[in-house]
Design a protein around this motif. Structure first.
Motif, short mmCIF file in Angstrom:
data_model
loop_
_atom_site.label_atom_id
_atom_site.label_comp_id
_atom_site.label_asym_id
_atom_site.label_seq_id
_atom_site.Cartn_x
_atom_site.Cartn_y
_atom_site.Cartn_z
N PRO A 474 0.79 -1.23 0.00
CA PRO A 474 0.00 0.00 0.00
C PRO A 474 0.82 1.29 0.00
O PRO A 474 1.94 1.34 0.49
CB PRO A 474 -0.79 -0.12 1.31
N ALA A 475 0.23 2.33 -0.56
CA ALA A 475 0.62 3.73 -0.38
C ALA A 475 2.10 4.00 -0.53
O ALA A 475 2.76 4.45 0.39
CB ALA A 475 0.13 4.24 0.97
N VAL A 476 2.63 3.73 -1.71
CA VAL A 476 3.97 4.19 -2.04
C VAL A 476 3.83 5.57 -2.66
O VAL A 476 3.12 5.75 -3.65
CB VAL A 476 4.65 3.23 -3.05
N LYS A 477 4.49 6.58 -2.08
CA LYS A 477 4.36 7.95 -2.58
C LYS A 477 5.56 8.31 -3.46
O LYS A 477 6.70 8.11 -3.05
CB LYS A 477 4.24 8.94 -1.42
N VAL A 478 5.29 8.84 -4.65
CA VAL A 478 6.36 9.25 -5.56
C VAL A 478 6.11 10.67 -6.05
O VAL A 478 4.97 11.10 -6.18
CB VAL A 478 6.48 8.29 -6.77
N LYS A 479 7.21 11.38 -6.31
CA LYS A 479 7.14 12.70 -6.91
C LYS A 479 7.44 12.59 -8.40
O LYS A 479 7.94 11.57 -8.87
CB LYS A 479 8.12 13.65 -6.23
N GLU A 480 7.17 13.67 -9.12
CA GLU A 480 7.19 13.62 -10.58
C GLU A 480 8.55 13.23 -11.15
O GLU A 480 8.61 12.55 -12.18
CB GLU A 480 6.75 14.96 -11.16
N MET A 481 9.65 13.65 -10.53
CA MET A 481 10.97 13.32 -11.06
C MET A 481 11.66 12.22 -10.27
O MET A 481 12.87 12.02 -10.40
CB MET A 481 11.85 14.57 -11.11
N ASP A 482 10.91 11.48 -9.46
CA ASP A 482 11.49 10.34 -8.75
C ASP A 482 11.79 9.22 -9.73
O ASP A 482 11.17 9.10 -10.80
CB ASP A 482 10.53 9.82 -7.67
N GLU A 483 12.72 8.39 -9.34
CA GLU A 483 13.03 7.20 -10.12
C GLU A 483 12.70 5.94 -9.32
O GLU A 483 12.12 5.00 -9.85
CB GLU A 483 14.51 7.20 -10.50
N VAL A 484 13.06 5.94 -8.05
CA VAL A 484 12.80 4.79 -7.19
C VAL A 484 11.33 4.76 -6.79
O VAL A 484 10.76 5.77 -6.39
CB VAL A 484 13.70 4.83 -5.94
N CYS A 485 10.75 3.59 -6.91
CA CYS A 485 9.33 3.42 -6.60
C CYS A 485 9.19 2.37 -5.49
O CYS A 485 9.00 1.18 -5.74
CB CYS A 485 8.58 2.98 -7.85
#
Length: 672
Positions: A474-485
């Motif tokens: 659940p609920a992995v948060k990513v930003k627009e220029m992130d690479e790691v998920c």
């Protein structure tokens, strides 16, 4: 024929349609990459544009620098951070009129990780290159004055003025949190008043399911059956002779090397292996394996194995310590003390005599005398095999018993050597077959993943996973220029999809991930750029607002014209604190309270303050003694002290400037 005739009649129309589609595709691609009037800027900092073309070249240069392990996304992010940092600092210098020597600015940049350790500004030796850096930043050559005497005098007073005070304190913890309610609207209102502190980049919250591409129990059983079948001979029908041939097994094969290479996923290894390098769970049995004996089957990682003893070798690896005494002309001349060969030999012979007289002194003598990096380990070189060391060193170690101490000369200098251990090793012939998913298994897993994607797009994601006995992360948060998920590691393709303008909350998509399998992702929530989400801010904001409400309740009770009256109305005792300063404002049993101590300095001796809202509670204070610090006669020592303190502040400058800057980031629009 009628169909072919119709196709011929409409061929021009067909070509036109295909041509228009191709043109539309090209136009769309140009639009996405900044062509045909779209923005030519990768972003801007406080209205200053950053050219996409320049940015692209710089990213390419960083990628070409070949820094090990750096991905394309990491290169993009590094150059972006660099561009933002230089734009912010350049503007700040111009705005404040700060004039600093180039040397000072260069040193400051070198200390910044995004600049000093950026391959874009490094030479072939990995050192910061001023010439490369100058392409980015031109500075005023005049020297800056960093500190003013008046400012330092004020800082000195804050550190050295002292106050003693009587006080009444009622802590926030005296009111239960459950008695004070804070609404989401109040949290939002507080964030709006402190917008810079609580602003957030756009983010996406993702749930995902992993369907691993792993072997089934049937695959495992098949490999085990195959390996077990190799132990003994087998009977095979020979079509050429029309008779059955008996083929030898692993136990009786005449050419064991060929047998291993024909039947193992890992080729035959002729080297001798020390016990410490064998699989830990099976090391004891494998090391004790007699020549010709079989051990196994056993698991070694993903491999199903059987091993046959091929012999043992005594002293196959050795461990030694040394003290190196080098001299001018050797491969590692001593940097601290220049010596001739004769001087080095004399020193080595003296040390040898000391060690032979007292072997326990070897470690300390190595620490204080050896001219190579092993000195830090007391001369310990660890274990090594024959041939790994230079010949004179190798011959001494492998030609002498454990405990022997002696002197040899090599191209590196003179070595006092102590042979500290030797280990036997065994040679094994091992058949290892990897247990991996068969084509049938892979097809089944793929079908499962595709079906889950289809079902999850139409039904509830969690319920669909539960029905298929799959686990939702659940609920992995990513930003627009992130690479790691999250736990998936670098998955830029997933992040791009999550932020695509065609992707909506609730959408589900399947991705094939190398060395993992199929990952089915759902966009659970989209947080746009602006204020933090209430649930994200709540852990930090809610306690602040609760304390404010508690402060109002407590202050209303703390009434009286004297400290005694306030203490009585509050139901607490008067306390004392001594030698407090604004810089060291720790109140006993309460913690740091600079606002409270500052008020004590300000109101005057023996005067009672109004209730003060502090960090830990509400206070009423009465200062009883104020001791002024003596004036500084010489500021130089204090200035040097401050300079040493602020050296660690350089890493805070750019984050602070970012918080107050208007930064437009268009990297994602250029398909980065």
């Amino acid at each position: 024929m009628a169909v072919l005739q119709k196709i011929r009649q409409r061929s021009l129309l067909l070509i036109a349609v295909i041509g228009f589609s191709l043109l539309a595709f090209i136009v769309q691609d140009l639009y996405n990459k900044g062509g045909f009037g779209n923005s030519k800027y990768i972003g801007s900092v406080n209205g200053k544009d950053i050219s996409f073309e320049d940015f692209r070249v710089k990213v390419s240069n960083v990628e070409k620098s070949g820094q090990q392990g750096m991905t394309s996304t990491q290169a993009v992010n590094r150059v972006w951070d660099q561009e933002v940092a230089i734009a912010l600092l350049s503007a700040e210098f111009d705005k404040l009129g700060i004039q600093a020597g180039e040397k000072h600015i260069i040193e400051a940049f070198k200390m910044d990780q995004n600049i000093g350790q950026n391959p874009l500004f490094q030479n072939a030796a990995g050192q910061f290159d001023l010439a490369k850096f100058k392409e980015y930043f031109k500075s005023n050559p005049e020297q800056a004055q960093y500190v003013k005497d008046r400012e330092k005098e004020a800082d000195h007073q804050l550190e050295a003025n002292k106050v003693n005070m009587d006080y009444v304190a009622v802590l926030y913890s005296s009111i239960k949190d459950s008695e004070v309610k804070v609404s989401d609207a109040e949290i939002t209102e507080y964030m709006k008043k402190n917008e810079k502190k609580y602003k957030a980049d756009a983010s996406r919250e993702l749930d995902y399911v992993v369907i691993e591409d792993k072997a089934s129990s049937e695959d495992e059983a098949e490999v085990k059956t195959k390996v077990n079948g190799l132990l003994n001979g087998s009977v095979v029908y020979n079509q050429a002779t029309g008779k059955n041939d008996t083929l030898p097994g692993f136990k009786g094969a005449a050419n064991i090397i060929d047998f291993v290479n024909e039947n193992s996923d890992i080729p035959y290894d002729s080297t001798y292996t020390a016990k410490k390098d064998l699989p830990a769970e099976h090391a004891e049995a494998l090391f004790a394996l007699a020549p010709g004996s079989i051990y196994g089957p056993y698991m070694r990682g993903p491999y199903y194995c059987i091993s046959k003893g091929m012999g043992r070798k005594g002293g196959a690896s050795a461990k030694a310590s040394h003290i190196l005494i080098s001299y001018e002309g050797t491969q590692v001349p001593n940097k601290k003390e220049k010596r001739t060969k004769e001087q080095a030999k004399a020193k080595a012979e003296t040390l040898l005599a000391q060690v032979q007289a007292n072997p326990t002194s070897f470690l300390m003598l190595a620490l204080t005398n050896s001219d190579d990096s092993s000195a830090q380990q007391g001369g310990d070189l660890g274990y090594f095999a024959p041939g790994q060391m230079v010949k004179p060193f190798n011959d001494f170690v492998f030609g002498n018993p454990v405990g022997k101490i002696g002197l040899v000369e090599t191209d590196f200098g003179f070595h006092i050597i102590n042979v500290t251990d030797k280990q036997d090793a065994v040679r094994l012939a091992t058949i290892a077959q990897k247990i991996e998913p068969s084509e049938t298994t892979t097809d089944k897993l793929y079908t499962t993943a595709v079906q889950f994607e289809m079902d999850a797009n139409e039904k509830d994601f969690d319920k669909t996973a539960k029905a298929q006995k799959l686990t939702v992360t659940p609920a992995v948060k990513v930003k627009e220029m992130d690479e790691v998920c999250g736990g998936l590691g670098p998955q830029r393709q997933i992040v791009r999809w999550a932020f695509d303008k065609e992707t909506n909350v609730g959408d589900v998509k399947r991705f094939e991930v190398a060395n993992m399998g199929n990952v089915i992702v759902k966009v659970k929530k989209a947080n746009e750029k602006g204020l933090m989400a209430v649930e994200d801010a709540k852990p930090s904001v809610e306690p602040i607002l609760k304390n404010k409400k508690k402060a109002a309740i407590l202050a209303a009770k703390m009434k009286g014209s004297s400290l005694e009256a306030v203490a009585k109305s509050s139901g607490v005792a008067i306390q004392q604190a001594v030698d407090l300063t604004v810089e060291n404002a720790n109140i006993p049993n309460a913690g740091p309270e600079r606002k409270v101590v500052g008020t004590a300095f300000a109101i005057g001796l023996n005067k009672v303050s109004a209730p003060i809202e502090g960090n830990s509670g509400v206070y009423v204070v009465k200062p009883t003694l104020i001791t002024k610090a003596p004036a500084l006669k010489m500021h130089a020592d204090y200035v040097n002290k401050v300079k040493s303190q602020v050296q660690s502040y350089t890493g805070r400058v750019i984050p602070a400037l970012k918080d107050n800057a208007d930064i437009e980031d268009n990297r994602a629009k250029f398909n980065y």
